[in-house]
Design a protein around this motif. Structure first.
Motif, PDB file in Angstrom:
ATOM      1  N   SER A 256       0.832  -1.214   0.000  1.00 21.22           N
ATOM      2  CA  SER A 256       0.000   0.000   0.000  1.00 21.22           C
ATOM      3  C   SER A 256       0.862   1.258   0.000  1.00 21.22           C
ATOM      4  CB  SER A 256      -0.928   0.006   1.218  1.00 21.22           C
ATOM      5  OG  SER A 256      -1.880  -1.029   1.136  1.00 21.22           O
ATOM      6  N   ILE A 257       1.961   1.240   0.762  1.00 13.83           N
ATOM      7  CA  ILE A 257       2.862   2.402   0.797  1.00 13.83           C
ATOM      8  C   ILE A 257       3.460   2.644  -0.582  1.00 13.83           C
ATOM      9  CG2 ILE A 257       5.052   3.274   1.708  1.00 13.83           C
ATOM     10  CD1 ILE A 257       4.391   1.827   4.336  1.00 13.83           C
ATOM     11  N   VAL A 258       3.963   1.579  -1.203  1.00 11.33           N
ATOM     12  CA  VAL A 258       4.562   1.702  -2.535  1.00 11.33           C
ATOM     13  C   VAL A 258       3.524   2.172  -3.541  1.00 11.33           C
ATOM     14  CG1 VAL A 258       5.599   0.404  -4.442  1.00 11.33           C
ATOM     15  CG2 VAL A 258       6.377   0.015  -2.091  1.00 11.33           C
ATOM     16  N   LEU A 259       2.328   1.595  -3.478  1.00  5.76           N
ATOM     17  CA  LEU A 259       1.265   1.965  -4.413  1.00  5.76           C
ATOM     18  C   LEU A 259       0.891   3.439  -4.273  1.00  5.76           C
ATOM     19  CD1 LEU A 259      -0.625   0.615  -6.531  1.00  5.76           C
ATOM     20  CD2 LEU A 259      -2.303   0.370  -4.692  1.00  5.76           C
ATOM     21  N   SER A 260       0.788   3.914  -3.036  1.00  7.10           N
ATOM     22  CA  SER A 260       0.421   5.308  -2.819  1.00  7.10           C
ATOM     23  C   SER A 260       1.508   6.245  -3.335  1.00  7.10           C
ATOM     24  CB  SER A 260       0.146   5.573  -1.339  1.00  7.10           C
ATOM     25  OG  SER A 260       1.312   5.392  -0.557  1.00  7.10           O
TER      26      SER A 260
ATOM     27  N   ILE B 242      10.986   3.099  -4.491  1.00  2.53           N
ATOM     28  CA  ILE B 242      12.099   2.360  -5.087  1.00  2.53           C
ATOM     29  C   ILE B 242      12.850   1.563  -4.022  1.00  2.53           C
ATOM     30  CG2 ILE B 242      14.387   2.633  -6.133  1.00  2.53           C
ATOM     31  CD1 ILE B 242      13.255   4.867  -7.830  1.00  2.53           C
ATOM     32  N   ARG B 243      13.171   2.207  -2.903  1.00  3.99           N
ATOM     33  CA  ARG B 243      14.003   1.555  -1.898  1.00  3.99           C
ATOM     34  C   ARG B 243      13.265   0.438  -1.149  1.00  3.99           C
ATOM     35  NH1 ARG B 243      17.587   0.061  -1.177  1.00  3.99           N
ATOM     36  NH2 ARG B 243      18.318   0.625   0.886  1.00  3.99           N
ATOM     37  N   ILE B 244      11.961   0.609  -0.911  1.00  2.00           N
ATOM     38  CA  ILE B 244      11.215  -0.447  -0.221  1.00  2.00           C
ATOM     39  C   ILE B 244      11.188  -1.719  -1.066  1.00  2.00           C
ATOM     40  CG2 ILE B 244       8.889  -1.152   0.469  1.00  2.00           C
ATOM     41  CD1 ILE B 244       8.456   1.668   1.538  1.00  2.00           C
ATOM     42  N   VAL B 245      10.850  -1.577  -2.336  1.00  2.00           N
ATOM     43  CA  VAL B 245      10.788  -2.756  -3.208  1.00  2.00           C
ATOM     44  C   VAL B 245      12.189  -3.317  -3.438  1.00  2.00           C
ATOM     45  CG1 VAL B 245      10.050  -3.639  -5.444  1.00  2.00           C
ATOM     46  CG2 VAL B 245       8.710  -1.864  -4.310  1.00  2.00           C
TER      47      VAL B 245
ATOM     48  N   THR C  61      14.771  -3.196  -1.486  1.00  2.00           N
ATOM     49  CA  THR C  61      15.235  -3.881  -0.285  1.00  2.00           C
ATOM     50  C   THR C  61      14.622  -5.269  -0.164  1.00  2.00           C
ATOM     51  OG1 THR C  61      15.499  -1.760   0.848  1.00  2.00           O
ATOM     52  CG2 THR C  61      15.439  -3.711   2.222  1.00  2.00           C
ATOM     53  N   GLU C  62      13.358  -5.407  -0.598  1.00  2.00           N
ATOM     54  CA  GLU C  62      12.697  -6.705  -0.528  1.00  2.00           C
ATOM     55  C   GLU C  62      13.213  -7.671  -1.595  1.00  2.00           C
ATOM     56  OE1 GLU C  62      10.313  -7.749   1.821  1.00  2.00           O
ATOM     57  OE2 GLU C  62      11.125  -5.942   2.761  1.00  2.00           O
ATOM     58  N   LEU C  63      13.587  -7.141  -2.758  1.00  2.00           N
ATOM     59  CA  LEU C  63      13.993  -7.994  -3.880  1.00  2.00           C
ATOM     60  C   LEU C  63      15.470  -8.352  -3.863  1.00  2.00           C
ATOM     61  CD1 LEU C  63      12.076  -6.461  -6.927  1.00  2.00           C
ATOM     62  CD2 LEU C  63      11.519  -8.531  -5.652  1.00  2.00           C
ATOM     63  N   PHE C  64      16.315  -7.326  -3.656  1.00  2.00           N
ATOM     64  CA  PHE C  64      17.763  -7.524  -3.798  1.00  2.00           C
ATOM     65  C   PHE C  64      18.411  -7.665  -2.433  1.00  2.00           C
ATOM     66  CE2 PHE C  64      16.348  -5.341  -7.575  1.00  2.00           C
ATOM     67  CZ  PHE C  64      17.004  -6.019  -8.600  1.00  2.00           C
ATOM     68  N   THR C  65      19.162  -8.731  -2.275  1.00  2.00           N
ATOM     69  CA  THR C  65      19.779  -9.009  -0.977  1.00  2.00           C
ATOM     70  C   THR C  65      21.297  -8.953  -1.028  1.00  2.00           C
ATOM     71  OG1 THR C  65      19.847 -11.381  -1.424  1.00  2.00           O
ATOM     72  CG2 THR C  65      17.851 -10.510  -0.403  1.00  2.00           C
ATOM     73  N   ARG C  66      21.849  -8.479  -2.108  1.00  2.00           N
ATOM     74  CA  ARG C  66      23.296  -8.410  -2.266  1.00  2.00           C
ATOM     75  C   ARG C  66      23.731  -7.008  -2.642  1.00  2.00           C
ATOM     76  NH1 ARG C  66      26.926  -8.984  -1.894  1.00  2.00           N
ATOM     77  NH2 ARG C  66      28.162  -9.879  -3.547  1.00  2.00           N
ATOM     78  N   SER C  67      24.856  -6.597  -2.152  1.00  7.17           N
ATOM     79  CA  SER C  67      25.424  -5.311  -2.520  1.00  7.17           C
ATOM     80  C   SER C  67      25.951  -5.351  -3.941  1.00  7.17           C
ATOM     81  CB  SER C  67      26.558  -4.956  -1.553  1.00  7.17           C
ATOM     82  OG  SER C  67      27.270  -3.842  -2.031  1.00  7.17           O
ATOM     83  N   GLY C  68      25.784  -4.260  -4.640  1.00  8.30           N
ATOM     84  CA  GLY C  68      26.330  -4.170  -5.985  1.00  8.30           C
ATOM     85  C   GLY C  68      27.635  -3.419  -6.047  1.00  8.30           C
ATOM     86  N   LYS C  69      28.158  -3.019  -4.880  1.00  7.37           N
ATOM     87  CA  LYS C  69      29.390  -2.236  -4.879  1.00  7.37           C
ATOM     88  C   LYS C  69      30.545  -3.021  -5.476  1.00  7.37           C
ATOM     89  CE  LYS C  69      32.386   0.555  -1.925  1.00  7.37           C
ATOM     90  NZ  LYS C  69      32.633   1.079  -0.572  1.00  7.37           N
ATOM     91  N   TYR C  70      30.578  -4.319  -5.208  1.00  9.42           N
ATOM     92  CA  TYR C  70      31.678  -5.144  -5.707  1.00  9.42           C
ATOM     93  C   TYR C  70      31.212  -6.106  -6.803  1.00  9.42           C
ATOM     94  CZ  TYR C  70      33.528  -3.298  -1.395  1.00  9.42           C
ATOM     95  OH  TYR C  70      33.903  -2.441  -0.396  1.00  9.42           O
TER      96      TYR C  70
END
Length: 478
Positions: free
Chosen positions: A154-158, A353-356, A358-367
């Motif tokens: 609901s937060i993302v949708l709003s 963007i960040r809520i979704v 955080t739920e989808l991606f569990t790895r850092s992309g820095k490296y």
């Protein structure tokens, strides 16, 4: 005080709805990524494989961060933060909403929405004092993972709905500005203006540090204040010159549109928890919130009622279009307000963007460039989704705003807080009955108002001719 308060307000979006969104794990080094304060159900501390971007939540490794805001704010600072949270673009949709509801009905409903919203906000913060965590965390703790997912959805949708509405709002203002300054010899269609905004937002969506949006957000706030001030001045001038317009007390055909727009205007629940957490004495928050709700209710009622009284049945969806389009100062205000919303939109889309993500991606992309570009593509997709929704709702902005308010915002304000309060705080039978009744009301209101708004949209009449068409200029070309 105002400078530090603004910086604090900006940081609140990094804790939107109490979620930890501000610091992306892109910024964590190899020595910071692991530690004793990590959640991990594995037997070893080995990092997941480099090519694994999506993992179930139970396998995540994320650094815990200190929750909440500064924890040092007094009542005055908290009040200023709340005012910034509630006063935005939504107030400019209210005059047209008054036309949909009628003067008497709109004033009564706006007061009712304000009182009920305040009560639900208090239920939420009371629950937060009992249950540690974000809005979604509280749902997960009290009801299970499914409730956390529903609240975050609901937060993302709003937020996506807000961004899409702002894109249309900016497009209509810019189109009117271009027509006015060129004396209707030049125009750009709404779809092209939406596409141009999308191109601007794409690089903004790649920002991981919300602090980099500070300069644009500060300019946007200043421009919004200028726009609201001039609009109020011209409303009073029009009423003094031309008298009361052709208003009605109740519009039996489109009254549901006002309800959705009113809830859209009061929507600020995503920043309630972070502001409470930022206070030195969180238990004082309800009193501060009550004072702020009085102030913004008076402001919203004044802006909506005065503008509708001034323009009556000719009130535009974007009320700035009711101002004389051949006035250069009006054109400047339109441009400033368009730029203000354009600059503040990246801040609005950040939580979604960040809520979704955080739920989808569990790895850092820095490296791992592969994972980083997966995240970048996802961010581009969200921006393009917002632009696509804006494109679909461009011809009926008032109905689109009402739909966002009815379908996305009603559950956040009138459904989830009483359900959380029922499980965590309510101990007496009266409290439990009150929470159940409010939750049932939220469900019925969402279904009924949403369905009527959709029906009104389906039966909507063609858009009224614009400024240039009324003058007989630029019709052949556009």
């Amino acid at each position: 005080m105002f400078t530090s308060n603004f910086l604090e307000f900006l940081s609140l979006y990094g804790h939107f709805a109490g979620e930890e969104l501000e610091e992306d794990d892109e910024a964590l080094g190899p020595d910071e990524y692991f530690g004793d304060d990590y959640e991990d159900d594995a037997d070893n501390e080995r990092e997941p494989m480099e090519d694994s971007a999506l993992l179930p939540p139970s396998k995540r490794k994320r650094k815990r961060k200190v929750r909440g805001g500064s924890g040092q704010n007094g009542p005055m600072n908290a009040a200023l933060l709340l005012l910034k949270s509630f006063v935005g673009t939504g107030v400019l949709f209210l005059p047209r909403a008054y036309l949909s509801g009628g003067m008497l009905f709109s004033n009564l409903v706006l007061l009712g929405v304000a009182l009920l919203s305040y009560y639900c906000f208090v239920l939420l913060v009371s629950t937060r004092l009992k249950v540690e965590g974000s809005f979604g965390d509280m749902g997960g703790i009290l009801y299970g993972k499914w409730m956390r997912s529903v609240i975050l959805f609901s937060i993302v949708l709003s937020q996506i709905g807000f961004v899409a509405a702002y894109i249309v709002f900016t497009s209509e203002n810019l189109q009117a500005f271009i027509k006015a300054v060129s004396d209707c010899k030049t125009s750009i269609s709404i779809p092209y203006l939406i596409l141009m905004q999308m191109v601007i937002f794409l690089p903004f969506s790649l920002l991981r540090d919300i602090g980099k949006l500070g300069f644009t957000a500060l300019i946007a706030d200043a421009f919004i204040l200028i726009g609201l001030g001039y609009l109020f001045y011209y409303d009073v001038l029009t009423l003094a010159t031309d008298g009361l317009a052709d208003i009605i007390m109740f519009n039996k055909r489109d009254w549901t549109l006002f309800i959705g727009t009113a809830i859209f205007t009061f929507e600020g629940i995503g920043l309630i928890i972070p502001i409470q957490e930022s206070m030195k004495n969180p238990e004082k928050f309800p009193r501060v919130l009550f004072l702020v709700m009085i102030i913004i209710t008076v402001l919203f009622t004044t802006m909506g009622a005065f503008s509708y009284a001034a323009y009556g049945s000719k009130t535009e969806t974007v009320v700035l279009l009711n101002l004389p389009q051949d006035n250069k100062f009006v054109n400047t205000v339109q441009l400033l307000y368009s730029v203000a919303i354009l600059l503040s939109t990246p801040l609005q889309i950040f939580p979604a963007i960040r809520i979704v993500e955080t739920e989808l991606f569990t790895r850092s992309g820095k490296y791992n460039p592969y994972i980083k570009w997966q995240k970048n593509v996802f961010r581009f997709f969200v921006v393009m989704l917002c632009a696509g929704i804006a494109w679909g709702g461009a011809d009926n902005l008032d109905k689109f705003v009402a739909l966002v308010g009815n379908f996305a915002c009603i559950p956040l304000v009138f459904l989830y807080p009483p359900l959380l309060h029922y499980k965590a705080v309510a101990r007496t039978r009266l409290w439990k009955y009150a929470d159940i009744a409010l939750a049932i009301f939220g469900i019925i209101a969402m279904i009924y108002a949403t369905s009527l708004t959709v029906m009104s949209w389906a039966n909507s009449e063609p858009k009224a001719p614009g400024y240039c068409e009324r003058r007989g200029l630029g019709v052949d070309k556009w």
